[in-house]
Structures are given as C-alpha cells and as structure tokens.
Design an enzyme around this catalytic site. Structure first.
Site, mmCIF file in Angstrom:
data_model
loop_
_atom_site.group_PDB
_atom_site.id
_atom_site.type_symbol
_atom_site.label_atom_id
_atom_site.label_comp_id
_atom_site.label_asym_id
_atom_site.label_seq_id
_atom_site.Cartn_x
_atom_site.Cartn_y
_atom_site.Cartn_z
ATOM 1 N N LYS A 1 -2.447 1.697 -25.094
ATOM 2 C CA LYS A 1 -2.840 1.645 -26.521
ATOM 3 C C LYS A 1 -1.586 1.846 -27.371
ATOM 4 C CE LYS A 1 -7.628 2.949 -25.586
ATOM 5 N NZ LYS A 1 -7.792 3.662 -24.301
ATOM 6 N N THR B 1 -4.632 6.913 -21.573
ATOM 7 C CA THR B 1 -4.363 5.577 -21.050
ATOM 8 C C THR B 1 -2.930 5.254 -21.456
ATOM 9 O OG1 THR B 1 -5.302 4.649 -23.064
ATOM 10 C CG2 THR B 1 -6.728 4.686 -21.137
ATOM 11 N N TYR C 1 0.854 -1.190 0.000
ATOM 12 C CA TYR C 1 0.000 0.000 0.000
ATOM 13 C C TYR C 1 0.886 1.236 0.000
ATOM 14 C CZ TYR C 1 -4.886 -1.215 0.291
ATOM 15 O OH TYR C 1 -6.144 -1.612 -0.015
ATOM 16 N N ARG D 1 -1.942 -1.555 -18.652
ATOM 17 C CA ARG D 1 -3.314 -1.040 -18.655
ATOM 18 C C ARG D 1 -3.452 -0.032 -17.507
ATOM 19 N NH1 ARG D 1 -7.614 -2.638 -21.447
ATOM 20 N NH2 ARG D 1 -6.148 -3.916 -22.601
ATOM 21 N N GLU E 1 -0.701 4.636 -0.248
ATOM 22 C CA GLU E 1 -1.654 5.753 -0.367
ATOM 23 C C GLU E 1 -0.939 7.071 -0.090
ATOM 24 O OE1 GLU E 1 -5.141 5.105 2.034
ATOM 25 O OE2 GLU E 1 -5.748 3.396 0.808
ATOM 26 N N ASP F 1 -8.152 14.405 -24.445
ATOM 27 C CA ASP F 1 -8.068 12.984 -24.117
ATOM 28 C C ASP F 1 -7.287 12.321 -25.246
ATOM 29 O OD1 ASP F 1 -8.421 10.278 -23.828
ATOM 30 O OD2 ASP F 1 -10.498 10.413 -23.162
#
Ligand code: DSN
Length: 412
Positions: A226, A223, A52, A232, A54, A197
C-alpha cells in the site's frame, strides 16, 4: 516486455495488455493500491521464484538455500531498522495471514478481541463474522463518534468492562492519526495484548510521518504494497518474547514454502524506505490527500471527519442523497477508480454504502502533485453532477485519458 507471455498464452497476454492500458489511462484513487517500483516487478518476476526454502535462515528444510538466507536476513534487518521493532517475520503471504499468525500465537478459540468493525473502517480479519477471525473469536467493537473519529474515552470504558484478551488497533478506512499511545494505556489497564495493524499507513510510519506503535505494542502487522509501495505481501513484527512462538505459527503452523521472490522484493522496498526520496514521496502523498480533501470540500462535498491526516479521505454522500455504489460506477465510467465505503451509521448496506474512499499513494507514484489534485477534484465534481448526461461523461473520459497519459505508470 511480456513477449514470452505473448508466445505462450495469447489469451492471457491480451488481458495483461488491456490492464496495462487501463493502468496508464485511468486515475487510480483506491487508497490501498499503488504502482510499485520497476525493481519490485523485476524481483517478483525473478529466478527467486524457483526455490523452496521452508524454514528460516540457517534452518531450512531444503538444500541450496544459502543465497535465500542472505536475502531473508537482510529483509529482516531492514524491517527492524525501518520500523524500529525487536523481531520481524517477513514470510507472511498477506495482511490477513499476518493477523492470523498473531491470533494463532496468543489466542484460543472463543477468546474475546476488540477491534474496529468493518463498517467502522476495520478489516475483515479484525473479527468479521464471515472471516475466520469472526468465526474463531468473539469480537467487540471499538467505540466511534458520530463524526467518524475514534471515541477513546468510551472505548476505554468498554474495554475495562468487557476485558478483551487482545485489542486490534488499525483500520482499512480511517482518515485520521491513530493515537497508539492511548490504546497502549487502555490495554495496560486490563492487561490486554496489543496488535497494531498498520497495513494502510506503513509507508507514512516508515517515513516518520505517523506515530509508530513499535516497540511498545506486542505485535504489529502490515502489508507491503500500500503506502509502502512494495510487493503484494505481509510482514509481522513483535517483541522478542513472542519471536519464537510467532515464527513457529507462521511456519509450519499456517504456511508452507515462503515466497522467496516476494521476500527479495520486500528486502528491496525496505531498503528504499530508508532513503530521503522515500520520505519526500510520503510527504507528497500527504500533501496530495490534504489538497484533494480541501478542494472537494470547496466544491461542496462533505468530508468525513472534516479532512485527513493520512493518505486517504472519505466522502460522506448522505447530504447529496447519493450512494457510494452509484458514485463509484459513475467515476469508473470516466476512468477514475475509487471504492464505495460504509460510513458511521450508514443507512445503506455494504454493497451500496453512503461513502467513497479516496487515496493518493498511486497518483503520487505517478508524479502528480497539488496542481493535479485540483484538476482531479474538478473531474470528480463534474462527473457526479452530470452523471445522467452520457455524452458529457464520454467527453470527460477522453479528457481523463489525455490527462492520465501525461503521467505514465509504466512504459513498455
Ligand atoms: N482490501 C484492503 C483495502 O482496500 O483496504 C485491505 O486489505
């Protein structure tokens, strides 16, 4: 490879291996997909998944994060270098969450946004009614010409009249260069916030083969899987003035623990994106999509907008009286994977469509070039022409398998 999965869960292993076989024996032409680097697979399967973290580098809510800080810092630094942006947040889990973070940073519920609708080539997260973005905000559409190009003049007129608070510039299905500067001028006139985007074209932008909306856009989302060919995931870039607010929106606003194994992979692909060989790869993606468009045109297909400037092309099937659904299914039967796609003024609904979207990033990753695009164009033509001849389709599938095996996606 995958021996431990085999031991722990034979059921899952069986389907993992079937998918391994599918990826190696079919021709993958889905414009948003790719075969990522082995280093990225390693990173995503690494021990970085165990922790973790955070918070942000130097300000974590868990102990033991010092190596994660180093990796996240380098991912941010590389992102700023590659995309020439002022600030980057590399924690977004996906493109939709990246867009959500931008909306939540600058919009109030009920605000007006302008974007391409799904049937114009936009994305669900650009204000579609079934998505949170369409439920929270009021989307007006960008204007498109009959031939599939963006109509910048009409869009400007509409923007001046409607005064959206934010304009989303970007698409999931638009085969031409986007004039980011023109949208900037439109936004300036009405004082709108600008979000680009670039999910589909990020690799091309990183390689300087497509205009870059940074730094004069307020926000840029992408993203990473691609054309960029990474893991991903998502990334958000913005101007300095929005940095603190944006980071707070991502965490603790809409996400919890960042996926540090994915951030490790993002750091790796952003390093790759600086290299000459990455630029050559992106150039080959373009050569391949232009060749495929030209060959399919010569074989009698209509290409929306007449061609392509990027990694994708869209077949307009109306004149052939075919639907996207039946062509997608026919091609799948012979081992060619594409997706049906709505086209402007499509007479068919989204589940049927009159178009097919075809992209070249994945086949280019397998080492295919112009010669192979000509062969693929012929496979597509033959399959569609003889779609009712099951025996022919079966023999074509054998040919496709043999062809695909010459360009292994991965070797076990
Ligand atoms: N679903 C992706 C695409 O296929 O374009 C966009 O997120």
């Amino acid at each position: 490879m995958y021996e431990e999965i085999k031991k722990l869960d034979p059921f899952s292993y069986k389907f993992l291996m079937k998918e391994f076989e599918r990826q190696n024996t079919t021709i993958e032409l889905i414009a948003s997909e790719n075969f990522t680097y082995k280093a990225i697979l390693e990173a995503q399967g690494s021990i970085f998944t165990n922790k973790y973290a955070e918070g942000y580098p130097g300000k974590r809510y868990y102990g033991g994060c010092k190596y994660y800080d180093e990796v996240e810092r380098i991912a941010i630094k590389r992102c700023k270098e590659v995309f020439k942006c002022e600030h980057a947040n590399v924690q977004a889990h996906s493109g939709t969450q990246a867009n959500m973070a931008v909306y939540f940073t600058v919009l109030e519920k009920g605000d007006k946004i302008m974007a391409m609708s799904l049937n114009q080539g936009g994305h669900l997260s650009h204000g579609h009614k079934v998505n949170f973005s369409g439920k929270f905000y009021n989307r007006i559409s960008i204007e498109m010409r009959e031939d599939g190009f963006i109509d910048y003049d009409k869009t400007e007129e509409k923007a001046i009249k409607e005064k959206p608070k934010l304009i989303v510039v970007g698409a999931s299905s638009y085969p031409r260069k986007i004039d980011f500067k023109r949208f900037y001028k439109i936004a300036k006139k009405i004082n709108a916030i600008l979000l680009a985007d670039i999910a589909h074209i990020a690799g091309l932008i990183a390689a300087e083969l497509h205009p870059n909306p940074n730094p004069y856009y307020d926000f840029v989302t992408t993203t990473t899987h691609k054309t960029l060919r990474g893991p991903r995931g998502g990334i958000i870039m913005c101007r300095k003035e929005y940095a603190n607010q944006l980071d707070k929106t991502v965490f603790p606003g809409i996400q919890g623990g960042p996926l540090m194994h994915v951030i490790l992979a993002k750091a790796i692909v952003l390093n790759e994106a600086k290299k000459k060989r990455f630029k050559k790869y992106q150039e080959q993606i373009l050569k391949n999509s232009k060749t495929l468009a030209k060959e399919l045109k010569n074989l009698g297909f209509d290409i929306l907008t007449g061609g392509t400037d990027n990694h994708m092309l869209i077949l307009d099937l109306r004149r052939k009286k075919l639907t996207g659904k039946e062509v997608e299914e026919t091609l799948e039967e012979v081992g060619i994977t594409v997706n049906k796609n709505v086209i402007p003024n499509d007479p068919n609904p989204p589940a049927i469509t009159s178009g097919i979207r075809i992209g070249t990033p994945a086949v280019t990753s397998r080492g295919m070039k112009e010669k192979e695009m000509k062969i693929i164009a012929n496979f597509i033509k033959e399959a569609i022409e003889k779609r009712n001849d099951k025996k022919f389709l079966k023999s074509l599938k054998e040919k496709v398998i043999k062809f695909a095996k010459n360009y292994p996606a991965y070797i076990l």
